[in-house]
Design a protein around this motif. Structure first.
Motif, PDB file in Angstrom:
ATOM      1  N   ALA A   5       0.833  -1.202   0.000  1.00  0.00           N
ATOM      2  CA  ALA A   5       0.000   0.000   0.000  1.00  0.00           C
ATOM      3  C   ALA A   5       0.871   1.256   0.000  1.00  0.00           C
ATOM      4  N   LYS A   6       1.933   1.249   0.780  1.00  0.00           N
ATOM      5  CA  LYS A   6       2.835   2.394   0.840  1.00  0.00           C
ATOM      6  C   LYS A   6       3.487   2.664  -0.514  1.00  0.00           C
ATOM      7  N   GLU A   7       3.900   1.600  -1.203  1.00  0.00           N
ATOM      8  CA  GLU A   7       4.549   1.762  -2.500  1.00  0.00           C
ATOM      9  C   GLU A   7       3.567   2.286  -3.546  1.00  0.00           C
ATOM     10  N   ILE A   8       2.322   1.808  -3.498  1.00  0.00           N
ATOM     11  CA  ILE A   8       1.299   2.286  -4.437  1.00  0.00           C
ATOM     12  C   ILE A   8       1.044   3.777  -4.220  1.00  0.00           C
ATOM     13  N   LEU A   9       0.865   4.167  -2.960  1.00  0.00           N
ATOM     14  CA  LEU A   9       0.607   5.567  -2.638  1.00  0.00           C
ATOM     15  C   LEU A   9       1.805   6.446  -2.993  1.00  0.00           C
ATOM     16  N   LYS A  10       2.997   5.922  -2.782  1.00  0.00           N
ATOM     17  CA  LYS A  10       4.200   6.688  -3.114  1.00  0.00           C
ATOM     18  C   LYS A  10       4.253   6.968  -4.617  1.00  0.00           C
ATOM     19  N   SER A  11       3.962   5.940  -5.417  1.00  0.00           N
ATOM     20  CA  SER A  11       4.006   6.099  -6.865  1.00  0.00           C
ATOM     21  C   SER A  11       2.923   7.047  -7.371  1.00  0.00           C
ATOM     22  N   LEU A  12       1.742   6.971  -6.751  1.00  0.00           N
ATOM     23  CA  LEU A  12       0.611   7.767  -7.213  1.00  0.00           C
ATOM     24  C   LEU A  12       0.682   9.227  -6.785  1.00  0.00           C
ATOM     25  N   TYR A  13       1.078   9.456  -5.529  1.00  0.00           N
ATOM     26  CA  TYR A  13       0.899  10.796  -4.957  1.00  0.00           C
ATOM     27  C   TYR A  13       2.182  11.477  -4.464  1.00  0.00           C
ATOM     28  N   GLN A  14       3.278  10.741  -4.356  1.00  0.00           N
ATOM     29  CA  GLN A  14       4.458  11.342  -3.745  1.00  0.00           C
ATOM     30  C   GLN A  14       5.644  11.468  -4.695  1.00  0.00           C
ATOM     31  N   LEU A  15       5.735  10.588  -5.685  1.00  0.00           N
ATOM     32  CA  LEU A  15       6.870  10.639  -6.592  1.00  0.00           C
ATOM     33  C   LEU A  15       6.898  11.938  -7.395  1.00  0.00           C
ATOM     34  N   GLN A  16       5.729  12.382  -7.873  1.00  0.00           N
ATOM     35  CA  GLN A  16       5.671  13.604  -8.662  1.00  0.00           C
ATOM     36  C   GLN A  16       6.110  14.813  -7.838  1.00  0.00           C
ATOM     37  N   GLY A  17       5.728  14.806  -6.550  1.00  0.00           N
ATOM     38  CA  GLY A  17       6.147  15.891  -5.673  1.00  0.00           C
ATOM     39  C   GLY A  17       7.658  15.939  -5.538  1.00  0.00           C
ATOM     40  N   LEU A  18       8.290  14.770  -5.455  1.00  0.00           N
ATOM     41  CA  LEU A  18       9.749  14.707  -5.365  1.00  0.00           C
ATOM     42  C   LEU A  18      10.384  15.242  -6.645  1.00  0.00           C
ATOM     43  N   VAL A  19       9.843  14.854  -7.801  1.00  0.00           N
ATOM     44  CA  VAL A  19      10.373  15.313  -9.079  1.00  0.00           C
ATOM     45  C   VAL A  19      10.265  16.834  -9.180  1.00  0.00           C
ATOM     46  N   GLU A  20       9.116  17.380  -8.754  1.00  0.00           N
ATOM     47  CA  GLU A  20       8.920  18.830  -8.825  1.00  0.00           C
ATOM     48  C   GLU A  20       9.886  19.572  -7.917  1.00  0.00           C
ATOM     49  N   ARG A  21      10.171  19.007  -6.742  1.00  0.00           N
ATOM     50  CA  ARG A  21      11.131  19.657  -5.837  1.00  0.00           C
ATOM     51  C   ARG A  21      12.539  19.635  -6.430  1.00  0.00           C
ATOM     52  N   LEU A  22      12.905  18.526  -7.059  1.00  0.00           N
ATOM     53  CA  LEU A  22      14.220  18.436  -7.687  1.00  0.00           C
ATOM     54  C   LEU A  22      14.336  19.408  -8.855  1.00  0.00           C
ATOM     55  N   ALA A  44      12.634  22.211  -9.228  1.00  0.00           N
ATOM     56  CA  ALA A  44      12.678  23.565  -8.678  1.00  0.00           C
ATOM     57  C   ALA A  44      14.059  23.901  -8.131  1.00  0.00           C
ATOM     58  N   ARG A  45      14.675  22.909  -7.485  1.00  0.00           N
ATOM     59  CA  ARG A  45      16.010  23.117  -6.925  1.00  0.00           C
ATOM     60  C   ARG A  45      17.027  23.318  -8.046  1.00  0.00           C
ATOM     61  N   LYS A  46      16.879  22.532  -9.123  1.00  0.00           N
ATOM     62  CA  LYS A  46      17.784  22.671 -10.263  1.00  0.00           C
ATOM     63  C   LYS A  46      17.613  24.017 -10.919  1.00  0.00           C
ATOM     64  N   LYS A  47      16.360  24.461 -11.071  1.00  0.00           N
ATOM     65  CA  LYS A  47      16.085  25.752 -11.668  1.00  0.00           C
ATOM     66  C   LYS A  47      16.642  26.880 -10.823  1.00  0.00           C
ATOM     67  N   GLY A  48      16.467  26.755  -9.508  1.00  0.00           N
ATOM     68  CA  GLY A  48      17.007  27.775  -8.608  1.00  0.00           C
ATOM     69  C   GLY A  48      18.505  27.835  -8.651  1.00  0.00           C
ATOM     70  N   GLY A  49      19.159  26.674  -8.797  1.00  0.00           N
ATOM     71  CA  GLY A  49      20.613  26.615  -8.862  1.00  0.00           C
ATOM     72  C   GLY A  49      21.140  27.238 -10.134  1.00  0.00           C
TER      73      GLY A  49
END
Length: 237
Positions: free
Chosen positions: A209-226, A228-233
């Motif tokens: 269940a944790k892996e399913i939720l991570k793929s659905l709702y959390q992975l995209q958030g991680l990509v967006e943070r990365l 944003a950090r790259k853009k800021g750098g």
């Protein structure tokens, strides 16, 4: 994180409840800090004793052999939490704690309904209610289907429909079909499907269940943070 398993003595205990005393008790024993996951804040830490020594006691096996244990009251090192726990230990190793230790999970960006169901599954697992934990995972899959408008006459059909709606690794879809909590009958849950669900099956269900939720709702958030950090750098250079 897998919850610690209790090492078994040569013969089973007459009374497996480690919170009950069978033999002589009262001698104080020294005990150093132990590493456990806090049941209050779910942070892993080194828990120190609230008193100078632990309280020793004996448990009897079915062969009338006395096995020593110790009980200590400890405090969470997280200054925001400072939660108290009662720890049953043996040879400096924590065997059982009260409140019970919880499986860790990341609740960031999860839909509130899924977050609450996952919390309930984790709480059931910690309390030893393994079949109830598996049922909560089944409910979580139902909620994911509903949130993504995957329709069908039963959960198996809705999970099949989900494959064409969301993007997940094929292995996760295959693993859903292996859950005992889904039962063998596609039309309804059979009670016998839950008969053999124990700690490991419940824990595996929650991990899925944790892996399913991570793929659905959390992975995209991680990509967006990365991103944003790259853009800021790149802007700063």
């Amino acid at each position: 994180m897998a919850i610690m398993k209790i090492p078994q003595p040569a013969a089973p205990l007459q009374n497996p409840n480690l919170f009950q005393i069978d033999g002589v008790a009262g001698q104080e024993v020294s005990s150093s800090a132990i590493s456990i996951r806090c049941p209050h804040c779910r942070e892993l830490g080194s828990f120190a004793k609230m008193t100078q020594a632990g309280f020793s006691y004996l448990k009897k096996t079915t062969q009338a052999v006395s096995v020593p244990f110790a009980a200590t009251i400890r405090i969470c090192p997280n200054q925001i939490c400072r939660g108290l726990v009662l720890v049953i230990e043996q040879s400096g190793r924590a065997l059982k704690i009260e409140p019970p230790q919880l499986l860790d999970f990341n609740a960031n960006n999860l839909p509130s309904v899924c977050q609450e169901t996952l919390k309930e599954a984790v709480a059931c697992h910690a309390a030893g209610a393994y079949r109830a934990a598996a049922m909560m995972v089944r409910r979580l899959l139902e909620e994911i289907c509903e949130l993504n408008k995957a329709e069908g006459a039963n959960l198996h059909n809705r999970l099949d429909a989900l494959r064409s709606i969301i993007v997940l690794p094929q292995a996760l879809f295959d693993a859903m079909g292996e859950l005992k909590a889904l039962g063998n009958d596609a039309a309804h849950i059979e009670a016998k499907a839950y008969d053999n669900i124990g700690r490991e099956e419940a824990e595996d269900s929650i991990e899925l269940a944790k892996e399913i939720l991570k793929s659905l709702y959390q992975l995209q958030g991680l990509v967006e943070r990365l991103q944003a950090r790259k853009k800021g750098g790149s802007t700063s250079t």
